[in-house]
Design a protein around this motif. Structure first.
Motif, PDB file in Angstrom:
ATOM      1  N   LEU A 127       1.798   7.309  -8.985  1.00 47.76           N
ATOM      2  CA  LEU A 127       0.592   7.177  -8.177  1.00 47.76           C
ATOM      3  C   LEU A 127      -0.178   5.900  -8.482  1.00 47.76           C
ATOM      4  N   MET A 163      -2.300   9.621  -0.346  1.00 47.65           N
ATOM      5  CA  MET A 163      -2.988   8.461  -0.911  1.00 47.65           C
ATOM      6  C   MET A 163      -3.862   7.827   0.178  1.00 47.65           C
ATOM      7  N   ALA A 217      -5.366   9.102  -5.030  1.00 46.25           N
ATOM      8  CA  ALA A 217      -4.933  10.399  -4.508  1.00 46.25           C
ATOM      9  C   ALA A 217      -6.111  11.128  -3.864  1.00 46.25           C
TER      10      ALA A 217
END
Length: 333
Positions: free
Chosen positions: A241, A284, A274
């Motif tokens: 991420l 995202m 996120a």
């Protein structure tokens, strides 16, 4: 007979009270018949003339006040929150800025015309009633009839009055105008016409919606000031991420520094990370501020660039769920 045509030595009885108009006229002219009829020949015409003059002056002052108010509205300055982006917006879309100014001027002229008409109607209506009273007309039946008619119209046309009042508020507050993209609840799309009674909106499918102004409870305007473009990109659970967030920021920064996009992006993009985690994957989010006219073009360009960069970086989208795949297959069978 006296030289003035009246009998010598005749004095009207009203002269006994020196405060009356009759006594004052007799004292100035010495003409008995003129003194006796002074109220009809001088008093009433003078009061009627005074009513007309006062009504004209009040109407002129109200029109001047309304004109000053509408002129100030037509040349109003940009809100404080939008000033940092004023120069960038003008450089990106000078025609759009000119359109906003013209729309503001037209709106001010329209509402000014309505207010001047209302002021003239009220002032002249009161003046006519007062003149009729001076002429000795019994106003009680007229006022009673007007009251009955007003009550009947109030009950019969209350929705119409409600729509007109709401339309005046919409125009005066500039909630939306022609060309704006709005969400009115039941209908959303581009505004094609704004009237005192109805608003005409055309949606993305080309359907024309007519919304009564009195029934519009809330308005979402997507074309005022600036637009906030929000891009949500779904990725798989096993995605890095932090790397994904960095990639999204790099893509947006590159677009921000590139011509002609640098002219329509009003602030530096921001990759928020996120936004949502579900059973399917992780969402995202990226957001950037742009001009109203270019928000959809900016969003499409960003999605395309992010998709291409994700493919290069090997960032995968969430795989389809097994249940959804089975349901799709069953539907195909």
């Amino acid at each position: 007979m006296a030289a003035d045509g009246g009998p010598t030595g005749s004095v009207p009885g009203c002269v006994a009270d020196p405060t009356t108009l009759c006594a004052k006229v007799y004292g100035l002219t010495g003409v008995d018949w003129l003194a006796v009829n002074a109220e009809a020949l001088i008093g009433k015409p003078a009061r009627i003339l005074l009513v007309v003059v006062v009504a004209a002056v009040v109407r002129l002052l109200l029109h001047r006040a309304i004109r000053r108010l509408t002129d100030r509205t037509a040349t109003g300055s940009m809100p404080t929150i939008l000033r940092p982006w004023r120069n960038r917006v003008r450089a990106a879309d000078p025609d759009g800025v000119e359109t906003i100014a013209q729309r503001r001027t037209q709106r001010a002229e329209a509402i000014g015309s309505v207010l001047r008409s209302i002021a003239s109607f009220v002032v002249m209506g009161i003046a006519v009633v007062m003149v009729l009273g001076e002429l000795g007309v019994n106003l009680a039946p007229i006022i009673a009839s007007a009251g009955v008619v007003g009550v009947a119209l109030g009950f019969g046309a209350q929705n119409l009055v409600k729509d007109f009042i709401a339309g005046i508020g919409i125009i005066l507050e500039d909630q939306y105008g022609v060309g704006d993209v709005v969400d009115l609840g039941e209908a959303s799309g581009t505004v094609e016409a704004v009237g005192l009674r109805i608003t005409r909106v055309r949606d993305v499918n080309g359907v024309v919606w007519y919304a009564r102004n009195g029934e519009i409870l809330r308005v979402g305007n997507k074309s005022q000031g600036y637009a906030q473009v929000v891009i949500d990109m779904p990725v798989a659970h096993d995605t890095d991420l932090d790397r994904c967030r960095t990639v999204m920021q790099e893509v947006a920064d590159a677009m921000y520094a590139e011509e002609p996009w640098s002219q329509v992006l009003l602030a530096e993009p921001e990759s928020l990370g996120a936004e949502q985690i579900t059973a399917e994957g992780v969402t995202m989010r990226l957001q950037v501020r742009s001009t109203n006219a270019d928000q959809w073009r900016v969003a499409r360009e960003l999605r395309m660039r992010l998709k291409e960069r994700f493919a290069v970086e090997g960032i995968r989208t969430p795989p389809p769920l097994l249940g959804a795949t089975s349901a799709t297959a069953a539907g195909l069978r």
